[in-house]
Design a protein around this motif. Structure first.
Motif, short mmCIF file in Angstrom:
data_model
loop_
_atom_site.label_atom_id
_atom_site.label_comp_id
_atom_site.label_asym_id
_atom_site.label_seq_id
_atom_site.Cartn_x
_atom_site.Cartn_y
_atom_site.Cartn_z
N MET A 161 0.84 -1.20 0.00
CA MET A 161 0.00 0.00 0.00
C MET A 161 0.88 1.25 0.00
SD MET A 161 -3.21 -1.01 2.47
CE MET A 161 -2.20 -1.17 3.91
N GLY A 162 2.01 1.19 0.67
CA GLY A 162 2.93 2.32 0.73
C GLY A 162 3.48 2.67 -0.64
N LYS A 163 3.77 1.64 -1.45
CA LYS A 163 4.25 1.91 -2.81
C LYS A 163 3.20 2.67 -3.61
CE LYS A 163 5.46 -2.36 -3.64
NZ LYS A 163 5.87 -3.59 -4.30
N ILE A 172 15.63 7.57 -1.99
CA ILE A 172 14.53 8.46 -2.37
C ILE A 172 14.16 9.35 -1.19
CG2 ILE A 172 12.08 8.55 -3.04
CD1 ILE A 172 12.62 5.89 -4.60
N PHE A 173 14.10 8.76 0.01
CA PHE A 173 13.81 9.54 1.21
C PHE A 173 14.86 10.64 1.39
CE2 PHE A 173 14.24 10.52 5.69
CZ PHE A 173 12.92 10.70 6.10
N LEU A 191 4.99 16.95 0.38
CA LEU A 191 6.34 16.49 0.69
C LEU A 191 6.35 15.72 2.01
CD1 LEU A 191 9.31 16.40 -0.12
CD2 LEU A 191 9.61 18.60 1.05
N GLU A 192 5.65 16.23 3.00
CA GLU A 192 5.57 15.54 4.30
C GLU A 192 4.86 14.20 4.16
OE1 GLU A 192 3.83 18.35 7.02
OE2 GLU A 192 5.62 19.63 6.95
N LEU A 224 7.39 7.02 2.88
CA LEU A 224 8.68 6.36 2.66
C LEU A 224 9.26 5.86 3.98
CD1 LEU A 224 10.24 8.79 0.04
CD2 LEU A 224 9.62 6.38 -0.35
N HIS A 225 9.12 6.67 5.03
CA HIS A 225 9.64 6.28 6.34
C HIS A 225 8.95 5.00 6.84
CE1 HIS A 225 10.25 6.53 10.74
NE2 HIS A 225 11.46 6.89 10.35
#
Length: 186
Positions: free
Chosen positions: A32-34, A87-88, A105-106, A112-113
């Motif tokens: 899901m993050g991707k 990327i992060f 951006l946040e 990503l974190h």
């Protein structure tokens, strides 16, 4: 960005291994993050890419990270982790903050974190006893060199809006490629 057939085989093996093949269970949040990362990167675009055509460049993604027949699970996780970390790091800079919408951006950095945290547990489990990478150059080094070229490009272009747009599209295209491959395999 053109990929050779051997590179595609390597990338399929690295980025689309079925989740059940790892000794740890990768959380569904990683997949899901991707998707979230792709969505946010898509929303971040605010400069017309047509106006930035003169700034396009080939960052030369590493074509020969490893031999396809010798890819190990730990290497695959390591490369995925390194890509997300780079990327992060790329978007977690003062120069990036000056160009992008801070809310988006946040969101990107937060997503990503979370993905990095999800991967770290599995990476540690997989790396457990593996000290060597079969005598090959560490494939994460190739990823670092790729991102170093991106950083140098941004410096040369003085972190212009167009330069960042070219980088955003490059990263999004790369993540989209990974996402599509994992959907086909799973």
């Amino acid at each position: 960005m053109a990929f050779s057939v051997p590179s595609l085989v390597v990338l399929v093996m690295i980025f689309s291994s079925p989740i059940g093949s790892f000794s740890c269970d990768l959380p569904q949040s990683l997949d899901m993050g991707k998707q979230e990362t792709l969505t946010v990167l898509g929303q971040m675009g605010k400069v017309s890419l047509l106006s930035c055509l003169k700034d396009r460049t080939d960052f030369r993604f590493p074509q020969e990270m490893v031999e396809a027949s010798r890819v190990q699970k730990a290497q695959a996780l390591s490369v995925v982790h390194e890509m997300l970390q780079q990327i992060f790091n790329l978007f977690h800079t003062e120069a990036s903050s000056a160009v992008w919408n801070m809310t988006l951006l946040e969101q990107l950095l937060s997503g990503l974190h979370r993905q990095l945290e999800d991967l770290e547990t599995c990476l540690l489990q997989e790396m457990g006893g593996e000290q060597s990478l079969l005598g090959m150059e560490d494939p994460t080094l190739a990823v670092r060199r790729y991102f170093q070229r991106i950083h140098l490009y941004l410096q040369e272009k003085k972190n212009s809006h167009c330069a960042w747009e070219v980088v955003r599209v490059e990263i999004r295209r790369w993540l989209l490629f990974i996402h599509k491959l994992t959907k086909l395999i799973n």
